[in-house]
Design a protein around this motif. Structure first.
Motif, PDB file in Angstrom:
ATOM      1  N   SER A 183       4.360  -8.968  -0.121  1.00  0.00           N
ATOM      2  CA  SER A 183       3.121  -8.826   0.649  1.00  0.00           C
ATOM      3  C   SER A 183       3.088  -7.491   1.392  1.00  0.00           C
ATOM      4  O   SER A 183       2.051  -6.814   1.439  1.00  0.00           O
ATOM      5  N   TYR A 184       4.206  -7.126   1.978  1.00  0.00           N
ATOM      6  CA  TYR A 184       4.290  -5.863   2.727  1.00  0.00           C
ATOM      7  C   TYR A 184       3.999  -4.669   1.823  1.00  0.00           C
ATOM      8  O   TYR A 184       3.187  -3.797   2.159  1.00  0.00           O
ATOM      9  N   TRP A 185       4.646  -4.610   0.653  1.00  0.00           N
ATOM     10  CA  TRP A 185       4.496  -3.439  -0.199  1.00  0.00           C
ATOM     11  C   TRP A 185       3.128  -3.388  -0.875  1.00  0.00           C
ATOM     12  O   TRP A 185       2.579  -2.299  -1.093  1.00  0.00           O
ATOM     13  N   LYS A 186       2.563  -4.540  -1.202  1.00  0.00           N
ATOM     14  CA  LYS A 186       1.210  -4.536  -1.759  1.00  0.00           C
ATOM     15  C   LYS A 186       0.216  -3.949  -0.770  1.00  0.00           C
ATOM     16  O   LYS A 186      -0.719  -3.227  -1.156  1.00  0.00           O
ATOM     17  N   GLU A 187       0.406  -4.245   0.504  1.00  0.00           N
ATOM     18  CA  GLU A 187      -0.495  -3.736   1.538  1.00  0.00           C
ATOM     19  C   GLU A 187      -0.244  -2.255   1.812  1.00  0.00           C
ATOM     20  O   GLU A 187      -1.194  -1.493   2.048  1.00  0.00           O
ATOM     21  N   LYS A 188       0.994  -1.836   1.754  1.00  0.00           N
ATOM     22  CA  LYS A 188       1.346  -0.481   2.187  1.00  0.00           C
ATOM     23  C   LYS A 188       1.091   0.577   1.125  1.00  0.00           C
ATOM     24  O   LYS A 188       0.694   1.707   1.461  1.00  0.00           O
ATOM     25  N   ASP A 189       1.330   0.275  -0.148  1.00  0.00           N
ATOM     26  CA  ASP A 189       1.318   1.332  -1.172  1.00  0.00           C
ATOM     27  C   ASP A 189       0.798   0.756  -2.481  1.00  0.00           C
ATOM     28  O   ASP A 189       1.480  -0.021  -3.150  1.00  0.00           O
ATOM     29  N   ASN A 190      -0.402   1.143  -2.877  1.00  0.00           N
ATOM     30  CA  ASN A 190      -1.045   0.580  -4.068  1.00  0.00           C
ATOM     31  C   ASN A 190      -0.813   1.417  -5.326  1.00  0.00           C
ATOM     32  O   ASN A 190      -1.496   1.227  -6.331  1.00  0.00           O
TER      33      ASN A 190
END
Length: 648
Positions: free
Chosen positions: A469-476
């Motif tokens: 969830s964190y990485w999906k939000e931070k870097d697409n």
């Protein structure tokens, strides 16, 4: 005459540029003082202030330099079997006697060493570096590095994935200085998992040393830390996020300039300039840079790589930072992936850090080009790095050749450790993921990321839900999954699971390939989750062949096929040595048919996203798994050609 004057002027500029580069960087490769520290005496006895007893060449590993201990029955292998019961079996006596210790589990190094080792070098700092910011780079130490300068401790770093960089400005003086580095390859409080290919003796070996760039670089008091490039394929622009450090005590006005070029033909893109006010300390600035309506996209068929050069100026302070990027969008559409709006199918294999020549991942870009040329010749377009992250040159080669990469955060958190239980590995995974994206996130080939391989722990699902969830939000710029193998989570961009294959775990004689006549009308529609999330099958295949004893002569590096010696002698003891080539050919032809069945079932599954083989080349660890149609050197064994393989 004008032409000759212009040529002389150009030559003068080139010479001045080279001289400036030389004064801004010092290459530390070459001879260093060296000493092993198996009893951990070095810190208390202040070895960072003393001459060491031996010498070693860096970059390189201890084993490459002939340093270490002899392999014995008591050798404590990382991720390996420790004094197993079969040592006591008299049938194995010829293979494990005290003078000729050999193990059938994996390739064996000539020497082994687990512990602290010290490296020391004297370096002269030029007078014009006074008041400069001076950075020490250690690329690919393995794995914990602690630095002292002139007897003063600087810091410790322990990434398995990225270069270790230290700001040593306040510890240096102009003239003579001494650098001391202690490299420790033990698993301490942070256990990423004893079988992780980032540290295990199964494949690359648990080496000690520094194998990439070793340098000092001088910069000003206002400098770039890192630059991130976020492409927009629709309007042909990139968002540029730059982190700038102002080490002065007052606020400064800076001018930032951006210039891009297409690397394959050096075609320039019109530059742009911006102005910012930066405070003392860390600053983040953002810019939108227009590449122009004719900018070229990046994918496997058109691997157009751009270089972006950012320069800054504030009064007398200047700095520059260059990054590679591609104008590409890799995302989920339905149950498939699309690149720049076009559907793709991932045809992948693994790279488990298998490098018999060096015993560590090469930092030579040509070696990676060889790997990628080979997979492409066999019809593949994708590589998964199993529980490790490759060096920068692996990304650079994949960028220029159009190969899609799945990168993992150095961990296989199972058996010796677990995720989500509050152990130090939890924070390490977070930190390692940040380091990996910071260092390699601009590369267009970096399209997929997972924490690592097959996690364990009662709360691993909760940990990985937060991670994805964190990485999906931070870097697409890429897609994310929990882990290779499991678990299936609702937050996953894609699932990387083992069920879609012709021989599932524990199926034995009830599998498709064992219980039914060969046919071509089945697929994996009933073996994938019904949530509509893309599925990439995990480690399919694993079809073994008989050893190719002619391969043994290739092992002229640090790892030796002592396991092959055992297999060969066993065959000869049973009076069948003359059948070795026949066993290889027969088992190889069967292996190729099995891979064909596995791959074609994946290709005909509606809506399927891709597969990852274990493996196109051999996996010489965890019991010597000769699962490849290629040997560990990515070379043919003689029973199927790349052209034949690529047909399916």
């Amino acid at each position: 005459m004008k032409k000759e004057i212009w040529l002389l002027f150009s030559l003068l500029l080139c010479i001045l540029s080279c001289q400036k580069h030389q004064t801004d960087q010092i290459d530390l490769s070459g001879e260093w003082q060296f000493q092993m520290d198996p009893e951990d005496r070095g810190v208390n006895e202040r070895w960072f202030e003393k001459d060491l007893s031996e010498t070693i060449l860096l970059p390189g590993s201890m084993v490459e330099n002939g340093k270490g201990k002899e392999v014995t029955l008591q050798t404590n292998w990382t991720g390996g079997v420790r004094n197993p019961e079969w040592y006591k079996d008299p049938n194995y006596a010829p293979y494990v006697d005290s003078t000729n210790v050999r193990f059938p589990f994996w390739l064996q190094p000539g020497k082994e060493y687990v512990g602290a080792a010290w490296y020391r070098k004297k370096v002269s700092i030029p007078a014009n570096w006074k008041d400069k910011t001076i950075l020490l780079t250690l690329e690919r130490p393995h794995w914990e590095s602690t630095v002292w300068v002139n007897g003063m401790r600087v810091d410790m770093q322990n990434s398995l994935a990225v270069p270790h960089r230290f700001d040593i400005s306040s510890f240096l003086q102009t003239g003579d200085n001494t650098l001391s580095v202690c490299v420790d390859n033990r698993t301490k409080a942070i256990d990423v998992g004893e079988n992780s290919h980032s540290i295990s003796d199964h494949t690359q070996s648990n080496w000690n040393g520094i194998v990439g760039e070793i340098s000092l670089k001088a910069a000003g008091k206002i400098l770039f830390d890192h630059v991130e490039v976020f492409p927009n394929v629709t309007d042909k622009t990139v968002k540029v996020k730059a982190t700038v450090y102002n080490l002065l005590s007052d606020t400064k006005q800076i001018k930032l300039s951006a210039h891009a070029r297409l690397k394959k033909n050096n075609k320039k893109v019109k530059g742009q300039t911006w102005e910012f006010e930066i405070s003392p300390g860390e600053n983040e600035v953002e810019m939108i840079y227009n590449l122009g309506a004719n900018a070229l996209l990046w994918d496997e068929f058109n691997p157009n790589v751009y270089e972006l050069l950012l320069t800054l100026q504030a009064d007398k302070e200047t700095d520059a930072h260059a990054v590679d990027f591609g104008l590409r969008e890799f995302k989920v559409e339905g149950s498939r992936f699309v690149v720049n709006g076009r559907p793709i199918f991932l045809r992948g294999t693994l790279e488990c850090a298998i490098f018999p020549k060096t015993g560590y991942p090469p930092v030579d870009i040509e070696y990676w080009r060889k790997i990628y040329r080979t997979i492409q010749a066999h019809g593949l377009n994708h590589i998964r790095f199993h529980s490790w992250c490759p060096p920068e040159v692996a990304f650079e080669a994949a960028d220029e050749m159009g190969v899609y990469l799945q990168v993992e955060c150095s961990s296989w958190a199972n058996q010796s450790t677990q995720l989500g239980s509050g152990l130090p590995v939890d924070q390490y995974i977070w930190d390692e993921s940040e380091r990996i994206v910071k260092n390699y996130g601009n590369h267009p080939s970096f399209v997929m990321m997972a924490y690592g391989n097959e996690p364990g722990g009662s709360k691993h699902r909760e940990f990985l839900t937060e991670f994805v969830s964190y990485w999906k939000e931070k870097d697409n710029r890429r897609v994310y999954t929990s882990a290779a193998g499991w678990p299936v989570l609702a937050v996953n961009d894609y699932h990387n699971i083992p069920e879609p294959r012709i021989q599932r775990w524990a199926e034995e004689l009830s599998s498709i390939i064992n219980s039914e006549a060969p046919r071509t009308d089945y697929d994996w529609s009933q073996r994938i989750p019904k949530d509509g999330i893309p599925v990439v099958s995990h480690e399919i295949g694993q079809w073994c062949v008989y050893p190719n004893f002619k391969e043994m002569g290739k092992y002229n590096g640090v790892l030796k096929p002592r396991n092959f010696e055992i297999f060969q002698e066993s065959l000869q003891d049973h009076k069948m040595g003359h059948l070795a080539d026949s066993f290889l050919l027969a088992s190889g032809k069967l292996q190729a048919l099995c891979y064909k069945a596995d791959i074609e079932a994946a290709l005909r599954t509606p809506g399927f996203a891709g597969f990852q083989l274990l493996d196109l080349h051999d996996f010489p660890g965890q019991g010597t798994a000769l699962v490849g149609v290629l040997d560990p050197f990515w070379e043919e064994k003689g029973y199927i050609s790349p052209k034949e393989y690529s047909r399916f």
